[in-house]
Design a protein around this motif. Structure first.
Motif, PDB file in Angstrom:
ATOM      1  N   SER A 132       0.864  -1.314   0.293  1.00 36.77           N
ATOM      2  CA  SER A 132      -0.032  -0.001   0.040  1.00 36.77           C
ATOM      3  C   SER A 132       0.966   1.036  -0.122  1.00 36.77           C
ATOM      4  O   SER A 132       0.616   2.010  -0.695  1.00 36.77           O
ATOM      5  CB  SER A 132      -0.864  -0.091   1.138  1.00 36.77           C
ATOM      6  OG  SER A 132      -1.852  -1.073   1.206  1.00 36.77           O
ATOM      7  N   ARG A 133       1.916   1.189   0.687  1.00 38.94           N
ATOM      8  CA  ARG A 133       2.737   2.504   0.648  1.00 38.94           C
ATOM      9  C   ARG A 133       3.520   2.737  -0.691  1.00 38.94           C
ATOM     10  O   ARG A 133       3.632   3.657  -0.993  1.00 38.94           O
ATOM     11  CB  ARG A 133       4.032   2.271   1.979  1.00 38.94           C
ATOM     12  CG  ARG A 133       3.333   2.375   3.360  1.00 38.94           C
ATOM     13  CD  ARG A 133       4.376   2.506   4.304  1.00 38.94           C
ATOM     14  NE  ARG A 133       5.401   2.952   4.094  1.00 38.94           N
ATOM     15  CZ  ARG A 133       6.880   2.779   4.304  1.00 38.94           C
ATOM     16  NH1 ARG A 133       6.971   1.534   5.339  1.00 38.94           N
ATOM     17  NH2 ARG A 133       7.882   3.303   4.137  1.00 38.94           N
ATOM     18  N   ALA A 134       3.689   1.383  -1.141  1.00 39.01           N
ATOM     19  CA  ALA A 134       4.278   1.686  -2.588  1.00 39.01           C
ATOM     20  C   ALA A 134       3.450   2.324  -3.456  1.00 39.01           C
ATOM     21  O   ALA A 134       3.665   3.046  -4.460  1.00 39.01           O
ATOM     22  CB  ALA A 134       4.687   0.159  -3.091  1.00 39.01           C
ATOM     23  N   ALA A 135       2.098   1.967  -3.360  1.00 35.47           N
ATOM     24  CA  ALA A 135       1.013   2.341  -4.444  1.00 35.47           C
ATOM     25  C   ALA A 135       0.548   3.764  -4.180  1.00 35.47           C
ATOM     26  O   ALA A 135       0.612   4.441  -5.011  1.00 35.47           O
ATOM     27  CB  ALA A 135      -0.292   1.188  -4.124  1.00 35.47           C
ATOM     28  N   TRP A 136       0.438   4.105  -2.823  1.00 31.35           N
ATOM     29  CA  TRP A 136       0.119   5.552  -2.483  1.00 31.35           C
ATOM     30  C   TRP A 136       1.168   6.408  -2.001  1.00 31.35           C
ATOM     31  O   TRP A 136       0.534   7.805  -1.723  1.00 31.35           O
ATOM     32  CB  TRP A 136      -1.170   5.357  -1.893  1.00 31.35           C
ATOM     33  CG  TRP A 136      -2.129   4.553  -2.611  1.00 31.35           C
ATOM     34  CD1 TRP A 136      -2.959   5.239  -3.646  1.00 31.35           C
ATOM     35  CD2 TRP A 136      -2.900   3.341  -2.447  1.00 31.35           C
ATOM     36  NE1 TRP A 136      -3.703   4.359  -4.150  1.00 31.35           N
ATOM     37  CE2 TRP A 136      -3.815   3.045  -3.485  1.00 31.35           C
ATOM     38  CE3 TRP A 136      -2.813   2.345  -1.590  1.00 31.35           C
ATOM     39  CZ2 TRP A 136      -4.666   2.026  -3.397  1.00 31.35           C
ATOM     40  CZ3 TRP A 136      -3.264   1.182  -1.719  1.00 31.35           C
ATOM     41  CH2 TRP A 136      -4.301   1.039  -2.609  1.00 31.35           C
ATOM     42  N   GLY A 137       2.289   6.108  -1.746  1.00 32.67           N
ATOM     43  CA  GLY A 137       3.364   7.034  -1.196  1.00 32.67           C
ATOM     44  C   GLY A 137       3.934   8.076  -2.144  1.00 32.67           C
ATOM     45  O   GLY A 137       3.531   7.737  -3.271  1.00 32.67           O
ATOM     46  N   ASP A 138       4.495   8.931  -1.622  1.00 33.91           N
ATOM     47  CA  ASP A 138       5.277   9.803  -2.533  1.00 33.91           C
ATOM     48  C   ASP A 138       6.602   8.809  -2.758  1.00 33.91           C
ATOM     49  O   ASP A 138       6.855   7.862  -2.305  1.00 33.91           O
ATOM     50  CB  ASP A 138       5.679  11.083  -1.721  1.00 33.91           C
ATOM     51  CG  ASP A 138       6.507  10.797  -0.642  1.00 33.91           C
ATOM     52  OD1 ASP A 138       6.737  10.024  -0.215  1.00 33.91           O
ATOM     53  OD2 ASP A 138       6.537  12.008   0.119  1.00 33.91           O
ATOM     54  N   ALA A 139       7.376   9.559  -3.833  1.00 36.45           N
ATOM     55  CA  ALA A 139       8.531   8.536  -4.390  1.00 36.45           C
ATOM     56  C   ALA A 139       9.604   8.148  -3.340  1.00 36.45           C
ATOM     57  O   ALA A 139       9.789   6.929  -3.190  1.00 36.45           O
ATOM     58  CB  ALA A 139       9.328   9.587  -5.495  1.00 36.45           C
ATOM     59  N   PRO A 140       9.857   8.946  -2.204  1.00 35.72           N
ATOM     60  CA  PRO A 140      10.736   8.284  -1.052  1.00 35.72           C
ATOM     61  C   PRO A 140      10.040   7.418  -0.513  1.00 35.72           C
ATOM     62  O   PRO A 140      10.832   6.267   0.004  1.00 35.72           O
ATOM     63  CB  PRO A 140      11.236   9.726  -0.303  1.00 35.72           C
ATOM     64  CG  PRO A 140      10.971  11.072  -1.262  1.00 35.72           C
ATOM     65  CD  PRO A 140       9.722  10.484  -2.028  1.00 35.72           C
ATOM     66  N   SER A 141       8.686   7.510  -0.029  1.00 32.17           N
ATOM     67  CA  SER A 141       8.209   6.517   0.922  1.00 32.17           C
ATOM     68  C   SER A 141       7.805   5.189   0.013  1.00 32.17           C
ATOM     69  O   SER A 141       8.106   3.936   0.667  1.00 32.17           O
ATOM     70  CB  SER A 141       6.913   7.130   1.578  1.00 32.17           C
ATOM     71  OG  SER A 141       6.136   7.367   0.624  1.00 32.17           O
ATOM     72  N   SER A 142       7.673   5.469  -1.157  1.00 36.72           N
ATOM     73  CA  SER A 142       7.297   4.218  -2.247  1.00 36.72           C
ATOM     74  C   SER A 142       8.568   3.454  -2.285  1.00 36.72           C
ATOM     75  O   SER A 142       8.528   2.178  -2.337  1.00 36.72           O
ATOM     76  CB  SER A 142       6.819   4.696  -3.562  1.00 36.72           C
ATOM     77  OG  SER A 142       5.810   5.414  -3.357  1.00 36.72           O
ATOM     78  N   ARG A 143       9.643   4.041  -2.301  1.00 39.79           N
ATOM     79  CA  ARG A 143      11.023   3.442  -2.927  1.00 39.79           C
ATOM     80  C   ARG A 143      11.384   2.582  -1.238  1.00 39.79           C
ATOM     81  O   ARG A 143      11.905   1.604  -1.596  1.00 39.79           O
ATOM     82  CB  ARG A 143      12.173   4.447  -3.262  1.00 39.79           C
ATOM     83  CG  ARG A 143      11.925   4.811  -4.668  1.00 39.79           C
ATOM     84  CD  ARG A 143      13.004   5.739  -5.284  1.00 39.79           C
ATOM     85  NE  ARG A 143      12.677   6.075  -6.471  1.00 39.79           N
ATOM     86  CZ  ARG A 143      12.024   7.188  -6.822  1.00 39.79           C
ATOM     87  NH1 ARG A 143      11.476   8.056  -6.063  1.00 39.79           N
ATOM     88  NH2 ARG A 143      11.893   7.305  -8.040  1.00 39.79           N
ATOM     89  N   ASP A 144      11.184   3.497  -0.483  1.00 39.33           N
ATOM     90  CA  ASP A 144      11.589   2.945   0.842  1.00 39.33           C
ATOM     91  C   ASP A 144      10.717   1.382   1.270  1.00 39.33           C
ATOM     92  O   ASP A 144      11.272   0.394   1.752  1.00 39.33           O
ATOM     93  CB  ASP A 144      11.242   3.793   2.122  1.00 39.33           C
ATOM     94  CG  ASP A 144      11.454   3.192   3.417  1.00 39.33           C
ATOM     95  OD1 ASP A 144      12.715   2.944   3.766  1.00 39.33           O
ATOM     96  OD2 ASP A 144      10.813   3.184   4.205  1.00 39.33           O
ATOM     97  N   ALA A 145       9.565   1.657   0.872  1.00 36.23           N
ATOM     98  CA  ALA A 145       8.567   0.372   1.000  1.00 36.23           C
ATOM     99  C   ALA A 145       8.893  -0.546   0.203  1.00 36.23           C
ATOM    100  O   ALA A 145       8.840  -1.891   0.660  1.00 36.23           O
ATOM    101  CB  ALA A 145       7.181   0.648   0.662  1.00 36.23           C
ATOM    102  N   ILE A 146       9.273  -0.445  -1.070  1.00 36.20           N
ATOM    103  CA  ILE A 146      10.019  -1.662  -1.819  1.00 36.20           C
ATOM    104  C   ILE A 146      11.323  -2.175  -1.242  1.00 36.20           C
ATOM    105  O   ILE A 146      11.469  -3.434  -1.373  1.00 36.20           O
ATOM    106  CB  ILE A 146       9.947  -1.128  -3.390  1.00 36.20           C
ATOM    107  CG1 ILE A 146       8.631  -0.759  -3.918  1.00 36.20           C
ATOM    108  CG2 ILE A 146      10.502  -2.095  -4.113  1.00 36.20           C
ATOM    109  CD1 ILE A 146       7.757  -2.116  -4.091  1.00 36.20           C
TER     110      ILE A 146
END
Length: 178
Positions: A28-42
Motif C-alpha cells: 500500500s505504501r508503494a502504491a500510494w506513497g510519494d517517491a521516497p516512501s514508495s521506494r523505501d516500502a519496496i
C-alpha cells in the motif's frame, strides 16, 4: 488497485522476518506513497520477500501479482524498483542450488523451499502478458528488467524445467481465503 490484497492470509504466510503481516502495508505504501516512501516500502519489501536479493520465502509468490499490478500503473513512483525486485525474484534459485548440493538422502529437507521457488516461477509465468507490455515501455529502467525477466522465463515452465508447450492450467492458490 491492490484489490484482493485482503483475501490473502498474510498472517499465515512466512517471510524473512516472520509472519508476513507487514506485506500488505508495504504494498500500500508503494502504491500510494510519494517517491521516497514508495521506494523505501519496496526496499523493505525486498528484505521480507527476497532476502539478500536472492532467497525467496513462502510469502513471495502471493506478492508477485500485486507487484506486477503496481509496475503496470504509470502513476506509481517506484516502478523501476518494483521491476528490479521482480527480476531478483526471477533469478532466485538459492533453494534449488542448496538442494542440489545435498546428499540424496537429505533432498527432502528442501521440499518446501523448492515449492516456494516453483510458486514464484508460476506467478511470474502468469504475469507474462503484463511483463511483455512493460518490456515495450519507453522508460528503459522499466523495460530492461521486464525484458530480462521474460528472458529468464523463456523456455521454462512454471517449475523452471525446460518446456516446449505451455498448456493452460487451472490452480487454486492455497494462500487465498475461500
Amino acid at each position: 488497485m491492490l484489490k484482493g490484497i485482503h483475501a490473502v492470509r498474510w498472517h499465515e504466510l512466512q517471510d524473512a522476518c516472520g509472519p508476513a503481516r507487514d506485506v500488505p502495508d508495504l504494498l500500500s505504501r508503494a502504491a500510494w506513497g510519494d517517491a521516497p516512501s514508495s521506494r523505501d516500502a519496496i526496499d523493505r519489501l525486498k528484505d521480507h520477500i527476497c532476502e539478500l536479493g536472492f532467497v525467496v520465502r513462502e510469502a513471495t509468490a502471493p506478492t508477485i501479482p500485486f507487484l506486477v499490478e503496481l509496475a503496470e500503473a504509470p502513476h506509481i513512483q517506484c516502478r523501476p524498483e518494483i521491476l528490479d525486485l521482480l527480476l531478483s525474484i526471477a533469478r532466485a534459485n538459492q533453494w534449488s542450488n542448496a538442494a542440489a548440493a545435498m546428499p540424496s538422502d537429505r533432498a527432502g529437507d528442501y521440499a518446501e523451499p523448492l515449492d516456494w521457488e516453483r510458486a514464484c516461477r508460476s506467478a511470474l509465468h502468469d504475469a507474462a502478458p503484463s511483463l511483455q507490455k512493460l518490456a515495450s515501455s519507453l522508460e528503459s529502467d522499466v523495460a530492461q528488467p521486464a525484458r530480462e525477466i521474460i528472458q529468464l522465463l523463456k523456455g521454462s515452465d512454471d517449475s523452471g524445467r525446460q518446456s516446449h508447450e505451455h498448456a493452460p492450467r487451472q490452480r487454486m492458490d492455497p494462500w487465498m481465503s475461500q
